[in-house]
Scaffold this motif. Sequence first.
Motif, PDB file in Angstrom:
ATOM      1  N   UNK A   1      -9.683   2.039  12.849  1.00 13.38           N
ATOM      2  CA  UNK A   1      -8.817   2.057  11.844  1.00 13.38           C
ATOM      3  C   UNK A   1      -8.126   2.280  11.126  1.00 13.38           C
ATOM      4  N   UNK A   2      -6.824   1.913  10.859  1.00  8.34           N
ATOM      5  CA  UNK A   2      -6.537   2.557   9.613  1.00  8.34           C
ATOM      6  C   UNK A   2      -6.862   2.411   8.703  1.00  8.34           C
ATOM      7  N   UNK A   3      -7.154   4.083   8.225  1.00 10.21           N
ATOM      8  CA  UNK A   3      -7.422   4.578   6.907  1.00 10.21           C
ATOM      9  C   UNK A   3      -6.745   4.769   5.884  1.00 10.21           C
ATOM     10  N   UNK A   4      -5.119   4.723   6.105  1.00 12.89           N
ATOM     11  CA  UNK A   4      -4.549   5.700   5.257  1.00 12.89           C
ATOM     12  C   UNK A   4      -3.129   5.204   5.836  1.00 12.89           C
ATOM     13  N   UNK A   5      -2.152   5.330   4.945  1.00 15.34           N
ATOM     14  CA  UNK A   5      -0.480   5.285   6.163  1.00 15.34           C
ATOM     15  C   UNK A   5       0.607   6.777   5.032  1.00 15.34           C
ATOM     16  N   UNK A   6       0.480   6.824   5.952  1.00 17.05           N
ATOM     17  CA  UNK A   6       2.289   7.987   5.412  1.00 17.05           C
ATOM     18  C   UNK A   6       3.302   7.680   5.648  1.00 17.05           C
ATOM     19  N   UNK A   7       4.022   7.733   4.452  1.00 20.08           N
ATOM     20  CA  UNK A   7       5.407   7.334   4.203  1.00 20.08           C
ATOM     21  C   UNK A   7       6.147   8.530   4.541  1.00 20.08           C
ATOM     22  N   UNK A   8       7.224   9.311   5.759  1.00 18.73           N
ATOM     23  CA  UNK A   8       7.730  10.369   5.303  1.00 18.73           C
ATOM     24  C   UNK A   8       9.574  10.597   5.393  1.00 18.73           C
ATOM     25  N   UNK A   9      10.553  10.561   4.462  1.00 19.68           N
ATOM     26  CA  UNK A   9      11.401  10.345   4.382  1.00 19.68           C
ATOM     27  C   UNK A   9      11.905  12.564   4.690  1.00 19.68           C
TER      28      UNK A   9
ATOM     29  N   UNK B   1      17.826   4.936  -0.534  1.00 21.58           N
ATOM     30  CA  UNK B   1      17.433   4.192   0.882  1.00 21.58           C
ATOM     31  C   UNK B   1      16.697   3.877   1.572  1.00 21.58           C
ATOM     32  N   UNK B   2      16.507   4.830   2.529  1.00 19.96           N
ATOM     33  CA  UNK B   2      15.425   5.124   3.788  1.00 19.96           C
ATOM     34  C   UNK B   2      13.859   5.281   1.912  1.00 19.96           C
ATOM     35  N   UNK B   3      14.607   5.802   1.892  1.00 17.67           N
ATOM     36  CA  UNK B   3      12.656   5.615   0.685  1.00 17.67           C
ATOM     37  C   UNK B   3      12.240   4.444   0.717  1.00 17.67           C
ATOM     38  N   UNK B   4      13.998   3.415  -0.516  1.00 17.96           N
ATOM     39  CA  UNK B   4      13.768   1.896  -0.739  1.00 17.96           C
ATOM     40  C   UNK B   4      12.730   0.964   0.775  1.00 17.96           C
ATOM     41  N   UNK B   5      13.284   1.613   1.593  1.00 22.78           N
ATOM     42  CA  UNK B   5      13.298   0.670   2.851  1.00 22.78           C
ATOM     43  C   UNK B   5      11.368   1.099   3.286  1.00 22.78           C
ATOM     44  N   UNK B   6      10.897   2.607   3.406  1.00 26.67           N
ATOM     45  CA  UNK B   6       9.532   2.183   3.218  1.00 26.67           C
ATOM     46  C   UNK B   6       8.896   1.888   2.208  1.00 26.67           C
ATOM     47  N   UNK B   7       9.664   1.854   1.062  1.00 25.38           N
ATOM     48  CA  UNK B   7       8.587   0.995   0.014  1.00 25.38           C
ATOM     49  C   UNK B   7       8.188  -0.013   0.599  1.00 25.38           C
ATOM     50  N   UNK B   8       9.264  -0.605   0.515  1.00 26.50           N
ATOM     51  CA  UNK B   8       9.207  -2.288   1.190  1.00 26.50           C
ATOM     52  C   UNK B   8       8.286  -2.054   2.015  1.00 26.50           C
ATOM     53  N   UNK B   9       7.853  -1.274   3.087  1.00 29.88           N
ATOM     54  CA  UNK B   9       6.955  -1.106   3.872  1.00 29.88           C
ATOM     55  C   UNK B   9       5.619  -0.919   3.235  1.00 29.88           C
ATOM     56  N   UNK B  10       5.685  -0.171   2.832  1.00 29.22           N
ATOM     57  CA  UNK B  10       4.392   0.158   2.027  1.00 29.22           C
ATOM     58  C   UNK B  10       3.615  -0.767   1.206  1.00 29.22           C
ATOM     59  N   UNK B  11       4.497  -1.782   1.125  1.00 24.67           N
ATOM     60  CA  UNK B  11       3.722  -2.747  -0.579  1.00 24.67           C
ATOM     61  C   UNK B  11       2.826  -3.564   0.538  1.00 24.67           C
ATOM     62  N   UNK B  12       2.549  -3.792   1.760  1.00 26.87           N
ATOM     63  CA  UNK B  12       2.330  -4.366   2.577  1.00 26.87           C
ATOM     64  C   UNK B  12       0.694  -3.027   3.497  1.00 26.87           C
ATOM     65  N   UNK B  13       1.209  -1.679   2.900  1.00 29.89           N
ATOM     66  CA  UNK B  13       0.192  -1.431   4.224  1.00 29.89           C
ATOM     67  C   UNK B  13      -0.651  -0.590   3.628  1.00 29.89           C
ATOM     68  N   UNK B  14      -1.671   0.163   4.227  1.00 27.06           N
ATOM     69  CA  UNK B  14      -3.283   0.081   4.481  1.00 27.06           C
ATOM     70  C   UNK B  14      -2.734   1.841   3.616  1.00 27.06           C
ATOM     71  N   UNK B  15      -3.360   1.720   2.033  1.00 29.25           N
ATOM     72  CA  UNK B  15      -3.386   3.012   1.216  1.00 29.25           C
ATOM     73  C   UNK B  15      -2.697   3.785   1.805  1.00 29.25           C
ATOM     74  N   UNK B  16      -1.521   3.356   1.078  1.00 31.88           N
ATOM     75  CA  UNK B  16      -0.067   4.062   1.161  1.00 31.88           C
ATOM     76  C   UNK B  16       0.669   5.637   0.259  1.00 31.88           C
ATOM     77  N   UNK B  17       1.091   6.398   0.750  1.00 28.15           N
ATOM     78  CA  UNK B  17       1.402   7.637   0.034  1.00 28.15           C
ATOM     79  C   UNK B  17       2.647   7.753   0.735  1.00 28.15           C
TER      80      UNK B  17
END
Length: 519
Positions: free
Chosen positions: A257-265, A359-375
């Motif tokens: 089960x996913x407990x943490x989601x990371x977005x790295x730009x 803009x890539x950070x913006x895209x990741x932000x859009x995904x993070x809104x629905x992600x589990x425990x995002x950073x």
Amino acid sequence: MENTGLPELIPCLDVKDPQFDGVVVVTDSVAKLSGVNDNLECLKAPLESYHQVDLSFGKEVTLIDTDVVPSRRLIFSPTGPLNRDYDDVRRFADAGSKGILRAIQAGCKHPLLVRPIDDSFPKAGSVTTLGVLQAVYVPLEIREDVPDKCPKISKLGVWCNDLKRVTQGIDLANGLERGRIATRDIGGSDPERMAAPRVEEYVTAMFRNTSVKVTVHADAGQFKQEYPLLSAVNRCASKVDRHCGRLIFLEYEGEGKVEKTLFLVGKGITYDTGGADIKAGGVMAGMHRDKCGAATVAGFFKTLSEMKPKGIKVVGALCMVRNSVGSECYVADEIITSRAGVRVRVGNTDAEGRMVMADVLCHCKEMAVDAINPELFTIATLTGHAIRAMGPKYSIIMDNGPARQLNTARNMQEIGDIWGDPFEVSTIRREDFEFHTGKSEYEDVLQCNNAPSSATARGHQSPSAFLIMSSGLDKHGIDSKQPLPYSHLDIAGSSGPFPGVPTGSPLVAMAAKYILPRL
């Protein structure tokens, strides 16, 4: 087999093993060899005997000819004092590096490293091993073009007083070092060898048949529509096929089960001429290293694919663009509407790194809104001010409000200190947002001023405010219904010297925080 130049790591409990052609001992004191393991007692006599005839013993690397070990080569590499206020675990990495280089000078091709054990530094052994591996890295161009110079050593024995412990340490070192090799390969290779299309080739090959999914965007029309700030920087280079930009997305999802989601730009400027605001006066040399942020993201995913942590999902983006100069280059005073709908006035074309990431950070932000425990993170060799402020060996991390509530920066600093991959913590202040607020009714946000960052007050802090404002992350602060933790990492200082080899920082600290606890 991958042509990484990484020596075979072999666990060893016997310093008299004849397969090794040199023994490298790293410690602050010969006395530390007592009581650790009877196997090391044999090393004390020749070391203490040499001490009687050389007053420099303990101050520099020493090679002793002794029949105590089959190879006759005993290399003592002292750490120096470890008990002062300012001593830290990096002394072990430094000693390991110096010791292995002396062994190579002596002709060793398969030396044995005696890992230190020090209660004050719980990761001393791993940090020493990583220091040795940093020293024996062979650049990608050498591996490809001059194969007879690779590897520097073919095998590395690693001694420890417990077979299970040393085997686990080798698995850890392999996973971290393979990630650092990828980071150095991409970050350190010249601007043609690692132009954006060739980064695509390298990354695609590296992750073929692995747990990492690779998606590549190369269409200039898509860039203009979806990533307009990145598109502006890419406009000039896009006219040359071998320099045309790439946006490379990587995705890893561990078992369970996913407990943490990371977005790295990651900032991946394959070469930075400065654009129309051209870098003059000889300061352009070394600007192929402006891709070390994206290189770190790629290396982090390599370590993910090797170590396979559970319960975590990671999305990475490599923003690979060349900041070229010519008739098609973007210029100061242009106003470009970002993906987030923010009108950005260009102030200086040499501030291109924040442009390709926003803009890539913006895209990741859009995904993070629905992600589990995002950073969310941006990682970049962004400013000369980072080096001016903190020196050449430290990553800088700064949190937005939600990340500060998670204590992200302080935790990263603590972990980095343990693993010898240090961070300094900066703070994003209201002045940084004021600095980037539009100066006229034409624009919402000013990208940059006209002075170098090193000559600008808060030169490394304010770009994080630009990234927050231009990406729309300012709508996800502590005052919002859906706060999103975001941290900006400026690695201009820690990524490594030029001339020289990239360090691979801050991969180790990031892996220690987000990967190792999930193994």
